[in-house]
Motif scaffolding. Sequence first.
Motif, PDB file in Angstrom:
ATOM      1  N   ARG A  20       0.853  -1.182   0.000  1.00 17.17           N
ATOM      2  CA  ARG A  20       0.000   0.000   0.000  1.00 17.17           C
ATOM      3  C   ARG A  20       0.894   1.238   0.000  1.00 17.17           C
ATOM      4  NH1 ARG A  20      -4.592  -2.802  -1.178  1.00 17.17           N
ATOM      5  NH2 ARG A  20      -5.209  -4.215   0.504  1.00 17.17           N
ATOM      6  N   THR A  21       0.667   2.149  -0.945  1.00 16.19           N
ATOM      7  CA  THR A  21       1.451   3.386  -1.040  1.00 16.19           C
ATOM      8  C   THR A  21       0.589   4.561  -0.614  1.00 16.19           C
ATOM      9  OG1 THR A  21       2.753   2.477  -2.873  1.00 16.19           O
ATOM     10  CG2 THR A  21       2.801   4.866  -2.560  1.00 16.19           C
ATOM     11  N   TYR A  22       1.067   5.324   0.374  1.00 12.99           N
ATOM     12  CA  TYR A  22       0.308   6.455   0.900  1.00 12.99           C
ATOM     13  C   TYR A  22       1.017   7.784   0.685  1.00 12.99           C
ATOM     14  CZ  TYR A  22      -2.453   2.819   3.101  1.00 12.99           C
ATOM     15  OH  TYR A  22      -3.241   1.711   3.309  1.00 12.99           O
ATOM     16  N   ALA A  23       2.332   7.765   0.508  1.00 11.36           N
ATOM     17  CA  ALA A  23       3.088   8.984   0.243  1.00 11.36           C
ATOM     18  C   ALA A  23       4.312   8.615  -0.573  1.00 11.36           C
ATOM     19  CB  ALA A  23       3.502   9.668   1.548  1.00 11.36           C
ATOM     20  N   ASP A  24       4.781   9.569  -1.395  1.00  7.22           N
ATOM     21  CA  ASP A  24       5.931   9.288  -2.247  1.00  7.22           C
ATOM     22  C   ASP A  24       7.183   9.016  -1.420  1.00  7.22           C
ATOM     23  OD1 ASP A  24       4.407   9.584  -4.519  1.00  7.22           O
ATOM     24  OD2 ASP A  24       4.844  11.719  -4.695  1.00  7.22           O
ATOM     25  N   SER A  25       7.359   9.732  -0.341  1.00  8.19           N
ATOM     26  CA  SER A  25       8.542   9.555   0.497  1.00  8.19           C
ATOM     27  C   SER A  25       8.317  10.264   1.821  1.00  8.19           C
ATOM     28  CB  SER A  25       9.785  10.113  -0.194  1.00  8.19           C
ATOM     29  OG  SER A  25      10.951   9.856   0.572  1.00  8.19           O
ATOM     30  N   ILE A  26       9.227  10.016   2.757  1.00 11.65           N
ATOM     31  CA  ILE A  26       9.170  10.716   4.029  1.00 11.65           C
ATOM     32  C   ILE A  26       9.875  12.064   3.901  1.00 11.65           C
ATOM     33  CG2 ILE A  26       8.973   8.671   5.458  1.00 11.65           C
ATOM     34  CD1 ILE A  26      11.958   8.634   5.797  1.00 11.65           C
ATOM     35  N   LEU A  27       9.556  12.981   4.801  1.00 12.81           N
ATOM     36  CA  LEU A  27      10.125  14.320   4.745  1.00 12.81           C
ATOM     37  C   LEU A  27      11.520  14.356   5.364  1.00 12.81           C
ATOM     38  CD1 LEU A  27       6.971  16.376   5.790  1.00 12.81           C
ATOM     39  CD2 LEU A  27       7.853  16.003   3.473  1.00 12.81           C
ATOM     40  N   ALA A  28      12.266  15.381   5.011  1.00 13.19           N
ATOM     41  CA  ALA A  28      13.596  15.580   5.602  1.00 13.19           C
ATOM     42  C   ALA A  28      13.463  15.733   7.114  1.00 13.19           C
ATOM     43  CB  ALA A  28      14.248  16.817   4.996  1.00 13.19           C
ATOM     44  N   GLY A  29      14.471  15.265   7.810  1.00 17.77           N
ATOM     45  CA  GLY A  29      14.448  15.302   9.269  1.00 17.77           C
ATOM     46  C   GLY A  29      14.020  13.992   9.890  1.00 17.77           C
ATOM     47  N   ALA A  30      13.775  12.978   9.056  1.00 19.21           N
ATOM     48  CA  ALA A  30      13.396  11.667   9.582  1.00 19.21           C
ATOM     49  C   ALA A  30      14.562  11.062  10.361  1.00 19.21           C
ATOM     50  CB  ALA A  30      12.997  10.735   8.444  1.00 19.21           C
ATOM     51  N   SER A  31      14.235  10.317  11.405  1.00 11.71           N
ATOM     52  CA  SER A  31      15.276   9.690  12.216  1.00 11.71           C
ATOM     53  C   SER A  31      15.148   8.176  12.144  1.00 11.71           C
ATOM     54  CB  SER A  31      15.188  10.154  13.677  1.00 11.71           C
ATOM     55  OG  SER A  31      13.973   9.705  14.265  1.00 11.71           O
ATOM     56  N   ALA A  32      16.293   7.513  12.199  1.00 15.78           N
ATOM     57  CA  ALA A  32      16.351   6.053  12.202  1.00 15.78           C
ATOM     58  C   ALA A  32      17.412   5.643  13.208  1.00 15.78           C
ATOM     59  CB  ALA A  32      16.692   5.515  10.815  1.00 15.78           C
ATOM     60  N   GLY A  33      17.024   4.856  14.202  1.00 19.52           N
ATOM     61  CA  GLY A  33      17.958   4.454  15.242  1.00 19.52           C
ATOM     62  C   GLY A  33      17.693   3.043  15.706  1.00 19.52           C
ATOM     63  N   ILE A  34      18.268   2.683  16.841  1.00 19.71           N
ATOM     64  CA  ILE A  34      18.048   1.364  17.409  1.00 19.71           C
ATOM     65  C   ILE A  34      17.778   1.480  18.902  1.00 19.71           C
ATOM     66  CG2 ILE A  34      19.578   0.260  15.721  1.00 19.71           C
ATOM     67  CD1 ILE A  34      21.614  -0.096  18.043  1.00 19.71           C
ATOM     68  N   GLN A  35      17.120   0.480  19.429  1.00 16.70           N
ATOM     69  CA  GLN A  35      16.958   0.326  20.872  1.00 16.70           C
ATOM     70  C   GLN A  35      17.734  -0.916  21.283  1.00 16.70           C
ATOM     71  OE1 GLN A  35      12.916  -0.067  22.217  1.00 16.70           O
ATOM     72  NE2 GLN A  35      13.470  -0.140  24.377  1.00 16.70           N
ATOM     73  N   ASN A  37      15.074  -1.988  15.652  1.00 17.76           N
ATOM     74  CA  ASN A  37      15.150  -0.770  14.850  1.00 17.76           C
ATOM     75  C   ASN A  37      14.033   0.191  15.240  1.00 17.76           C
ATOM     76  OD1 ASN A  37      17.387  -1.447  13.152  1.00 17.76           O
ATOM     77  ND2 ASN A  37      16.060  -2.889  12.088  1.00 17.76           N
ATOM     78  N   LEU A  38      14.323   1.485  15.183  1.00 21.43           N
ATOM     79  CA  LEU A  38      13.348   2.525  15.509  1.00 21.43           C
ATOM     80  C   LEU A  38      13.280   3.532  14.370  1.00 21.43           C
ATOM     81  CD1 LEU A  38      14.345   3.308  19.218  1.00 21.43           C
ATOM     82  CD2 LEU A  38      12.513   1.801  18.435  1.00 21.43           C
ATOM     83  N   GLY A  39      12.090   4.083  14.162  1.00 18.23           N
ATOM     84  CA  GLY A  39      11.930   5.116  13.155  1.00 18.23           C
ATOM     85  C   GLY A  39      10.931   6.162  13.599  1.00 18.23           C
ATOM     86  N   ARG A  40      11.242   7.416  13.321  1.00 14.26           N
ATOM     87  CA  ARG A  40      10.327   8.536  13.564  1.00 14.26           C
ATOM     88  C   ARG A  40      10.290   9.366  12.292  1.00 14.26           C
ATOM     89  NH1 ARG A  40      13.392   8.003  18.199  1.00 14.26           N
ATOM     90  NH2 ARG A  40      12.225   7.503  20.091  1.00 14.26           N
ATOM     91  N   TRP A  41       9.132   9.343  11.610  1.00 14.97           N
ATOM     92  CA  TRP A  41       9.042   9.951  10.283  1.00 14.97           C
ATOM     93  C   TRP A  41       7.879  10.923  10.194  1.00 14.97           C
ATOM     94  CZ3 TRP A  41       8.687   4.397   7.929  1.00 14.97           C
ATOM     95  CH2 TRP A  41       9.888   3.710   8.186  1.00 14.97           C
ATOM     96  N   ARG A  42       8.035  11.886   9.305  1.00 14.45           N
ATOM     97  CA  ARG A  42       6.946  12.762   8.901  1.00 14.45           C
ATOM     98  C   ARG A  42       6.777  12.640   7.387  1.00 14.45           C
ATOM     99  NH1 ARG A  42       7.647  17.845   8.936  1.00 14.45           N
ATOM    100  NH2 ARG A  42       9.929  17.742   8.938  1.00 14.45           N
ATOM    101  N   PHE A  43       5.535  12.726   6.931  1.00 14.68           N
ATOM    102  CA  PHE A  43       5.279  12.625   5.499  1.00 14.68           C
ATOM    103  C   PHE A  43       3.950  13.300   5.187  1.00 14.68           C
ATOM    104  CE2 PHE A  43       4.074   8.880   7.850  1.00 14.68           C
ATOM    105  CZ  PHE A  43       2.771   8.608   7.456  1.00 14.68           C
TER     106      PHE A  43
END
Length: 297
Positions: free
Chosen positions: A192-207, A229-235
């Motif tokens: 399922r595609t809801y947005a072309d991509s995530i916005l700048a400022g997205a974070s990707a880390g680990i716990q 893996n952790l992710g915090r995104w805006r789109f």
Amino acid sequence: MKVIVPTPISDATLVSCTVPETDHAEWSSATAYTVGTKVMVAATHQTYEALTAHTNKPPATSPIDWLPLGPTNRWRMFDDKVGTVTEATGSVSVTLASGIVTAVALFGLNARDVHVVMTDPTDGVVFDRTIDLQDYTSISDWYAYFFEDIRRKPSMVLEGLPSYRTAQVTITASGGEAETVSVGALVVGRLRTYADSILAGASAGIQDFSRKERDTWGNFQVVERTFANLGRWRFVVSNNRIDAFREQLAALRATPAVYIGSGKFTSTVIYGFYRDFSVVIEYPHHSECSIEIEGLV
């Protein structure tokens, strides 16, 4: 921002697998078991270890007598965990009859390449592609070309499979002839595609779940454990798709799925659960969304 809604894998959908289900002897009601003996129950694809000496105590209903060890080797890649891996020498290959499948994702990989073939009973082979897992991004000069270790991608996502309801999909992860190939999680489903991509400022880390403690002398005591893996995104999502997106996420609130932030970064491809999701309906034609995702371990 894309989501692969997973299709459950069961005995009915698993057509074949090259990994034998011969981890241990099958449990028998007539066998006298001693402490430490390991068995499997093929009907549920689970393995157990005896905690007591006994006879005729079914593992699934005797927690005092049996310690659950998890799925058999063949079924570990379908257990909604990335850290438990299916292993085999040379290659791991499965054929699935899962209905409409438009995307395939694999995690916890140790393989040279992945070959995906979709075969329809009427039209024959309708999709055939091989993904090279060798990662050359760290090769920046001739010294690195000759002396740096060859890195392999630990995960992959393949999109664009045609929508055939009765087709079978064969997925083969291959390595060297005598190499141990492993697959932590294999996911197939509809993309399922809801947005072309995530916005700048997205974070990707680990716990990290490792234990790191200092003793009274200041020395560290380290117990290495797994991580998530952790992710915090805006789109941005079109307003005419907001309701469908919200309903889809509500349906996945207790189901692991594959969340794809950007195809450019494998660190933004996470198999797990979303922890928080919000929509700000701010503009006439589009809205800004934010999401936090926690990966499976």
